[in-house]
Design a protein around this motif. Structure first.
Motif: not given
Length: 142
Positions: A110, A120, A124
């Motif tokens: 991330d 994810e 995202r």
């Protein structure tokens, strides 16, 4: 007699001058070398099958996105060995090592540097994901 002329016979003073001149030569050489190296971009290469060519030869090195920031493909003899893409803050978003004929080793992060899943990531960071797909198509159509 000028003070500098009197010091010309002083070996310690001469060593300092030689060191300063050598350091200046190294700095000049490095700046010339850096100005001669060119970053290779997707539009600079030609693809033939799975092989990237630059100036008619299989390319070894990094092929960067046009903005020098989104990511790069690391090639060896024209074959993809690794790719890395970045978040907008400059941290690594996804990095993959490609081993001949086997499943790539993919690591995904991330924007804070924490490992996350592919699901994810695509949810995202869909802008990065779509850009990666676009660049893959752009590279394969070269």
């Amino acid at each position: 007699m000028h003070a500098l002329c009197g010091r010309m016979n002083d070996w310690a003073f001469m060593k300092k001058i030689i060191i300063y001149l050598a350091a200046a030569a190294v700095i000049v050489s490095l700046s010339v070398f850096q100005s001669c190296t060119k970053k290779i971009h997707i539009n600079d290469v030609d693809m033939r099958g799975d092989t990237a060519y630059y100036s008619g030869k299989p390319f070894t090195g990094e092929i960067w996105t046009d903005n020098d920031a989104d990511g790069y493909f690391d090639m060896a003899d024209g074959i993809l060995k690794k790719f890395t893409f970045y978040h907008h803050n400059g941290k690594v978003a996804i990095s993959a090592v490609v081993n001949n004929g086997t499943k790539p080793q993919i690591t995904i992060f991330d924007d804070g540097g924490n490992k996350i899943s592919m699901a994810e990531f695509t949810s995202r960071y869909s802008d990065i994901w779509v850009n990666m797909l676009y660049l893959q198509v752009q590279l394969s159509n070269r």
